[in-house]
Design an enzyme around this catalytic site. Structure first.
Site, short mmCIF file in Angstrom:
data_model
loop_
_atom_site.label_atom_id
_atom_site.label_comp_id
_atom_site.label_asym_id
_atom_site.label_seq_id
_atom_site.Cartn_x
_atom_site.Cartn_y
_atom_site.Cartn_z
N CYS A 1 0.85 -1.30 0.01
CA CYS A 1 0.16 0.00 0.06
C CYS A 1 0.94 1.22 -0.01
CB CYS A 1 -0.87 -0.06 1.16
SG CYS A 1 -1.60 1.59 1.46
N CYS B 1 -3.30 7.77 -1.80
CA CYS B 1 -4.54 7.66 -2.68
C CYS B 1 -5.63 8.35 -1.59
CB CYS B 1 -5.19 6.23 -2.80
SG CYS B 1 -3.62 5.23 -3.63
N THR C 1 -4.45 5.28 7.09
CA THR C 1 -3.32 4.76 6.36
C THR C 1 -2.38 5.97 5.98
OG1 THR C 1 -4.78 3.16 5.30
CG2 THR C 1 -2.86 3.98 3.91
N GLU D 1 -0.42 2.27 9.02
CA GLU D 1 -1.58 2.47 9.65
C GLU D 1 -1.56 3.03 11.11
OE1 GLU D 1 -3.60 1.61 6.37
OE2 GLU D 1 -2.17 0.13 7.09
N HIS E 1 -12.48 5.74 -2.99
CA HIS E 1 -11.54 4.73 -2.45
C HIS E 1 -11.88 3.43 -3.05
CE1 HIS E 1 -7.61 4.62 -0.65
NE2 HIS E 1 -8.22 3.67 0.40
N TYR F 1 -9.15 0.75 -5.20
CA TYR F 1 -8.73 -0.68 -4.98
C TYR F 1 -8.61 -1.54 -6.02
CZ TYR F 1 -8.79 -0.47 0.21
OH TYR F 1 -8.37 0.04 1.46
N CYS G 1 -4.74 -0.30 -7.37
CA CYS G 1 -3.88 -0.72 -6.23
C CYS G 1 -3.68 -2.37 -5.87
CB CYS G 1 -3.76 -0.02 -4.89
SG CYS G 1 -4.97 -0.81 -3.67
N GLU H 1 -6.95 -5.40 4.68
CA GLU H 1 -7.53 -4.03 4.31
C GLU H 1 -8.17 -4.30 3.11
OE1 GLU H 1 -5.11 -1.39 2.11
OE2 GLU H 1 -5.65 0.39 3.41
#
Ligand code: SF4
Ligand code: FE
Length: 499
Positions: free
Chosen positions: A100, A104, A191, A257, A292, A296, A299, A447
């Site tokens: 990650c 973003c 994050t 995180e 978001h 995903y 990513c 996640e």
């Protein structure tokens, strides 16, 4: 100001006065801390690639506010093409980092707030949009990382914010002053929180009358007085303290995180974007989550590429790459991974222009995208573990391999296909371990389940967006539901038609 280099980014983080706690200690030199540094390297990659001409088309965009080229992570999407490029950029970064890369959340926050502040002003005569545009300009011109902070601790989930026994369970306004507001509370599992210059806070759920103090959105510097961070643990994180790259699997990159705490933080009015307009909290949550959930599709498929590649290399190193079941498992992994990506691209291509002028993804498809992400990485990880074999979780440490007496024994018995040095075989297996069970598994597995909202949150949105009435009408029209029926016109099959 020109785009920062990755070194300038790292230096700019070091220049902040961040209050970070990790393993019970306050961290002073966070940019060089072995547990934290890999996560900084990930964001540094968003700066690095932005300066490479071959990636310019994906990494840069032309700001509609300044007319200048800016890093796409600070851009307000101006077309469906922008939305598609965003997903492609995220896949690229997932491929480059296997992790990650955190930046973003800020991009998704500014794009959600851009339209919500506009609509709030239209409905309520507030002045949020113009000040928010100024803020986006500030981020773009200084090439900053912003952390989009949404998830409150939430306490008793059956109660709204204003009925919580402890009001701090949701970030809220504790004082309204002529020059600004004072806020208190926390945001959980944030994050990239400690790798950001700025924090953008948004409410975490739809709100109603009585929740006015909690319907608050604002931004502040990451090192504003009263803000501090408690760093989240990741599986196998202390391996990073051992100094052996081999045992980490992906020593260069990692996610981050943290629990972010606001202990009576002052925010001037020019950095407040919602304050009491409860009816806009829900739209802000939905839009941020929608963006978001789109993210995903990019990513996770990029990280999936790395995992599929690692599984394929592990198979070669075992000499089983020609086995039909191995080939089939790699095909299945690819199919699942490309399905994730397809949804990310589809919700982008089907995006539309908002009244504020920016572009938003198709909400139904973005939620379908994330719903798939709650499942497919688990199956891809399962297949990767299947192909990798049990050695991935039983092999000895780097210290054993380096030991004068034990090392040659480890090397002899852990050899695979004869052209492969044992060390390379172990490196690849450690990478699979990192992605499926180690520090990167936070971003790739759990996640995938809970980030951008847990599965049920997407199912609620899918139900809301599915337009079931339209589907029912389609079926009724074809079935002829409601048409008059003439019994006398019913015919029996004749001998010819029957036979
Ligand atoms: Fe970006 Fe993915 Fe990390 Fe979210 S989980 S911040 S979309 S890399
Ligand atoms: Fe996330």
């Amino acid at each position: 100001m020109p785009l920062k280099t990755s070194d300038e980014f790292v230096q700019s983080l070091a220049d902040l006065d961040l209050q970070i706690y990790l393993f019970g200690d306050k961290v002073e030199d966070w940019v060089n801390h072995p547990v934290i540094r890999p996560s900084i390297n990930c964001i540094a990659m968003t700066y690095e690639l932005a300066r490479q001409p071959e990636y310019e088309d994906l990494m840069l965009a032309t700001s509609h506010l300044t007319g200048e080229k800016v890093n796409r992570f600070t851009h307000i999407h101006q077309s469906t093409e922008d939305l598609v490029k965003k997903v492609k950029m995220q896949r690229l970064l997932g491929q480059k980092t296997g992790s990650c890369f955190q930046r973003c959340v800020g991009m998704d926050a500014i794009n959600a707030l851009y339209s919500v502040t506009y609509e709030c002003d239209e409905a309520r005569g507030t002045g949020y949009h113009a000040r928010f545009k100024d803020y986006v300009k500030f981020l773009q011109e200084n090439d900053l990382v912003a952390d989009g902070a949404m998830t409150d601790p939430k306490g008793d989930r059956s109660l709204p914010p204003h009925q919580q026994a402890d009001p701090d369970m949701y970030v809220h306004v504790v004082e309204r002053r002529d020059d600004g507001i004072v806020v208190r509370g926390a945001k959980a599992h944030q994050t990239g929180a400690c790798n950001s210059h700025e924090i953008i806070v948004m409410p975490t759920i739809a709100m109603r009358e009585g929740d006015e103090d909690f319907a608050v959105s604002f931004s502040c510097p990451a090192d504003a007085p009263g803000v501090f961070y408690i760093y989240g643990r990741q599986s196998c994180d202390t391996r990073k303290l051992e100094g052996n790259e081999l045992d980490v699997g992906n020593a260069q990159f990692g996610g981050q995180e943290a629990l972010m705490v606001f202990d009576d933080v002052f925010v001037p009015w020019e950095r407040v974007y919602l304050c009491g307009e409860v009816e806009f909290a829900g739209a802000l949550v939905e839009r941020f989550a929608g963006f978001h959930r789109q993210s995903y599709g990019g990513c996770k498929s990029g990280v999936g590429d790395v995992l599929i590649g690692a599984a394929a290399v592990a198979a070669e190193m075992n000499g089983v790459q020609k086995a039909s079941h191995i080939k089939d498992k790699l095909i299945e992994m690819t199919h699942l991974n490309e399905t994730l990506y397809s949804c990310g691209v589809a919700c982008s291509a089907e995006g539309s222009r908002m009244p504020a002028g920016n572009y938003q993804i198709d909400m139904l498809l973005a939620n379908v995208c994330k719903q798939n992400v709650t499942r497919f990485p688990y199956e891809i990880a399962r297949l990767a573990e299947d192909i990798a074999g049990g050695l991935m979780v039983t092999m000895p440490s780097a210290q054993d391999l380096a030991d004068e007496k034990i090392g040659p024994i480890v090397e002899k018995f852990l050899a695979g296909q004869c052209d492969t040095p044992t060390i390379d075989r172990l490196r690849v297996l450690r990478l699979v371990e990192n992605l499926t069970l180690g520090t990167a598994a936070v971003g790739y597995r759990t996640e995938s389940m809970h980030g951008a909202g847990s599965p049920q949150a997407q199912r609620i949105m899918i139900a809301r967006q599915s337009n079931m009435d339209h589907k029912k009408e389609l079926a009724k029209a074809l079935a002829g539901v409601g048409k008059p029926w003439d019994k006398t016109a019913v015919k029996k099959p004749t001998a010819t038609t029957a036979g």
